[in-house]
Design a protein around this motif. Structure first.
Motif, PDB file in Angstrom:
ATOM      1  N   ILE A   1       0.842  -1.207   0.000  1.00  8.24           N
ATOM      2  CA  ILE A   1       0.000   0.000   0.000  1.00  8.24           C
ATOM      3  C   ILE A   1       0.872   1.250   0.000  1.00  8.24           C
ATOM      4  O   ILE A   1       0.634   2.181  -0.770  1.00  8.24           O
ATOM      5  CB  ILE A   1      -0.951  -0.009   1.217  1.00  8.24           C
ATOM      6  CG1 ILE A   1      -2.048  -1.046   1.004  1.00  8.24           C
ATOM      7  CG2 ILE A   1      -1.549   1.366   1.449  1.00  8.24           C
ATOM      8  CD1 ILE A   1      -2.868  -1.326   2.245  1.00  8.24           C
ATOM      9  N   PHE A   2       1.883   1.278   0.840  1.00  7.85           N
ATOM     10  CA  PHE A   2       2.742   2.463   0.905  1.00  7.85           C
ATOM     11  C   PHE A   2       3.511   2.659  -0.408  1.00  7.85           C
ATOM     12  O   PHE A   2       3.567   3.764  -0.946  1.00  7.85           O
ATOM     13  CB  PHE A   2       3.723   2.365   2.074  1.00  7.85           C
ATOM     14  CG  PHE A   2       3.095   2.642   3.399  1.00  7.85           C
ATOM     15  CD1 PHE A   2       2.337   3.781   3.603  1.00  7.85           C
ATOM     16  CD2 PHE A   2       3.241   1.763   4.445  1.00  7.85           C
ATOM     17  CE1 PHE A   2       1.742   4.048   4.822  1.00  7.85           C
ATOM     18  CE2 PHE A   2       2.656   2.009   5.679  1.00  7.85           C
ATOM     19  CZ  PHE A   2       1.911   3.158   5.861  1.00  7.85           C
ATOM     20  N   ILE A   3       4.120   1.604  -0.921  1.00  9.55           N
ATOM     21  CA  ILE A   3       4.921   1.728  -2.136  1.00  9.55           C
ATOM     22  C   ILE A   3       4.042   2.063  -3.336  1.00  9.55           C
ATOM     23  O   ILE A   3       4.327   2.978  -4.107  1.00  9.55           O
ATOM     24  CB  ILE A   3       5.719   0.431  -2.378  1.00  9.55           C
ATOM     25  CG1 ILE A   3       6.743   0.236  -1.262  1.00  9.55           C
ATOM     26  CG2 ILE A   3       6.398   0.456  -3.739  1.00  9.55           C
ATOM     27  CD1 ILE A   3       7.392  -1.137  -1.248  1.00  9.55           C
ATOM     28  N   LEU A   4       2.950   1.327  -3.482  1.00 12.51           N
ATOM     29  CA  LEU A   4       2.066   1.521  -4.621  1.00 12.51           C
ATOM     30  C   LEU A   4       1.359   2.874  -4.559  1.00 12.51           C
ATOM     31  O   LEU A   4       1.189   3.538  -5.588  1.00 12.51           O
ATOM     32  CB  LEU A   4       1.040   0.393  -4.655  1.00 12.51           C
ATOM     33  CG  LEU A   4       0.437   0.053  -5.988  1.00 12.51           C
ATOM     34  CD1 LEU A   4       1.499  -0.307  -7.001  1.00 12.51           C
ATOM     35  CD2 LEU A   4      -0.530  -1.104  -5.837  1.00 12.51           C
ATOM     36  N   GLY A   5       0.962   3.280  -3.379  1.00 11.81           N
ATOM     37  CA  GLY A   5       0.326   4.590  -3.232  1.00 11.81           C
ATOM     38  C   GLY A   5       1.267   5.706  -3.641  1.00 11.81           C
ATOM     39  O   GLY A   5       0.874   6.636  -4.351  1.00 11.81           O
ATOM     40  N   PHE A   6       2.522   5.592  -3.230  1.00 17.59           N
ATOM     41  CA  PHE A   6       3.509   6.603  -3.603  1.00 17.59           C
ATOM     42  C   PHE A   6       3.709   6.631  -5.118  1.00 17.59           C
ATOM     43  O   PHE A   6       3.693   7.698  -5.734  1.00 17.59           O
ATOM     44  CB  PHE A   6       4.842   6.300  -2.895  1.00 17.59           C
ATOM     45  CG  PHE A   6       5.947   7.223  -3.267  1.00 17.59           C
ATOM     46  CD1 PHE A   6       6.024   8.497  -2.735  1.00 17.59           C
ATOM     47  CD2 PHE A   6       6.918   6.814  -4.174  1.00 17.59           C
ATOM     48  CE1 PHE A   6       7.046   9.353  -3.086  1.00 17.59           C
ATOM     49  CE2 PHE A   6       7.951   7.664  -4.526  1.00 17.59           C
ATOM     50  CZ  PHE A   6       8.013   8.937  -3.982  1.00 17.59           C
ATOM     51  N   LEU A   7       3.879   5.451  -5.733  1.00 16.66           N
ATOM     52  CA  LEU A   7       4.144   5.386  -7.171  1.00 16.66           C
ATOM     53  C   LEU A   7       2.937   5.837  -8.000  1.00 16.66           C
ATOM     54  O   LEU A   7       3.084   6.610  -8.959  1.00 16.66           O
ATOM     55  CB  LEU A   7       4.550   3.970  -7.579  1.00 16.66           C
ATOM     56  CG  LEU A   7       5.884   3.479  -7.040  1.00 16.66           C
ATOM     57  CD1 LEU A   7       6.110   2.034  -7.438  1.00 16.66           C
ATOM     58  CD2 LEU A   7       7.020   4.359  -7.523  1.00 16.66           C
TER      59      LEU A   7
ATOM     60  N   PHE B   1       2.059  -8.061  -8.639  1.00 13.52           N
ATOM     61  CA  PHE B   1       3.499  -8.325  -8.734  1.00 13.52           C
ATOM     62  C   PHE B   1       4.228  -7.874  -7.475  1.00 13.52           C
ATOM     63  O   PHE B   1       5.111  -8.577  -6.981  1.00 13.52           O
ATOM     64  CB  PHE B   1       4.098  -7.635  -9.964  1.00 13.52           C
ATOM     65  CG  PHE B   1       3.825  -8.382 -11.217  1.00 13.52           C
ATOM     66  CD1 PHE B   1       4.446  -9.587 -11.486  1.00 13.52           C
ATOM     67  CD2 PHE B   1       2.919  -7.894 -12.133  1.00 13.52           C
ATOM     68  CE1 PHE B   1       4.180 -10.298 -12.636  1.00 13.52           C
ATOM     69  CE2 PHE B   1       2.650  -8.589 -13.301  1.00 13.52           C
ATOM     70  CZ  PHE B   1       3.281  -9.788 -13.544  1.00 13.52           C
ATOM     71  N   LEU B   2       3.853  -6.733  -6.942  1.00 13.11           N
ATOM     72  CA  LEU B   2       4.495  -6.241  -5.726  1.00 13.11           C
ATOM     73  C   LEU B   2       4.173  -7.137  -4.532  1.00 13.11           C
ATOM     74  O   LEU B   2       5.049  -7.437  -3.711  1.00 13.11           O
ATOM     75  CB  LEU B   2       4.029  -4.804  -5.464  1.00 13.11           C
ATOM     76  CG  LEU B   2       4.853  -3.962  -4.516  1.00 13.11           C
ATOM     77  CD1 LEU B   2       6.294  -3.864  -4.993  1.00 13.11           C
ATOM     78  CD2 LEU B   2       4.261  -2.575  -4.396  1.00 13.11           C
ATOM     79  N   LEU B   3       2.922  -7.587  -4.422  1.00 10.14           N
ATOM     80  CA  LEU B   3       2.553  -8.473  -3.312  1.00 10.14           C
ATOM     81  C   LEU B   3       3.278  -9.806  -3.390  1.00 10.14           C
ATOM     82  O   LEU B   3       3.693 -10.356  -2.378  1.00 10.14           O
ATOM     83  CB  LEU B   3       1.037  -8.696  -3.297  1.00 10.14           C
ATOM     84  CG  LEU B   3       0.227  -7.577  -2.656  1.00 10.14           C
ATOM     85  CD1 LEU B   3      -1.262  -7.807  -2.867  1.00 10.14           C
ATOM     86  CD2 LEU B   3       0.527  -7.473  -1.168  1.00 10.14           C
TER      87      LEU B   3
END
Ligand SMILES: [Zn+2]
Length: 124
Positions: A59-65, A98-100
């Motif tokens: 959530i943090f990484i994807l939200g930022f991107l 993919f991130l998960l």
């Protein structure tokens, strides 16, 4: 079972989504479903307990991107609203899976390497 199992880096095992012990067997049977055991070394995956860890990091990484990408697309390129819907509506779920996978595999490998488990008051 291989005769000698060399230690596997948790990051490499996570990136490849492979078994944390041998680094060869596949960890997932579906997009995010774990297998019961490693098909190469036989390690059972019953010890796995990543909880919400991968989701929080994702959530943090994807939200930022995605938010950064949406802001750049809006203010630098001035794209219409329907491009945002198509772009982020399609890309965000793909990136999330993919991130998960990567994060879950990495946390499983770290759990295995550090022998992390639920705390107990007395040894059995
Ligand atoms: Zn294995």
């Amino acid at each position: 079972m291989p005769s000698a199992i060399l230690p596997v880096s948790p990051l490499v095992a996570g990136l490849k989504c492979r078994c944390p012990r041998c680094g060869q067997g596949r960890l997932f049977s579906g997009p995010l479903n774990l297998r019961e055991r490693c098909d190469q070394c036989g390690l059972g995956y019953a010890f796995v307990d990543t909880g919400d860890g991968p989701a929080v990091f994702a959530i943090f990484i994807l939200g930022f991107l995605c938010l950064g990408g949406a802001l750049i697309a809006e203010f630098k390129f001035g794209v219409p609203w329907w491009v945002h819907v198509l772009l982020w509506g399609v890309l965000t779920p793909i990136f999330a899976v993919f991130l998960l996978r990567f994060l879950k595999a990495t946390l499983i490998a770290l759990q295995f390497k550090n022998k992390a488990e639920e705390g107990r008051l007395a040894k059995e």
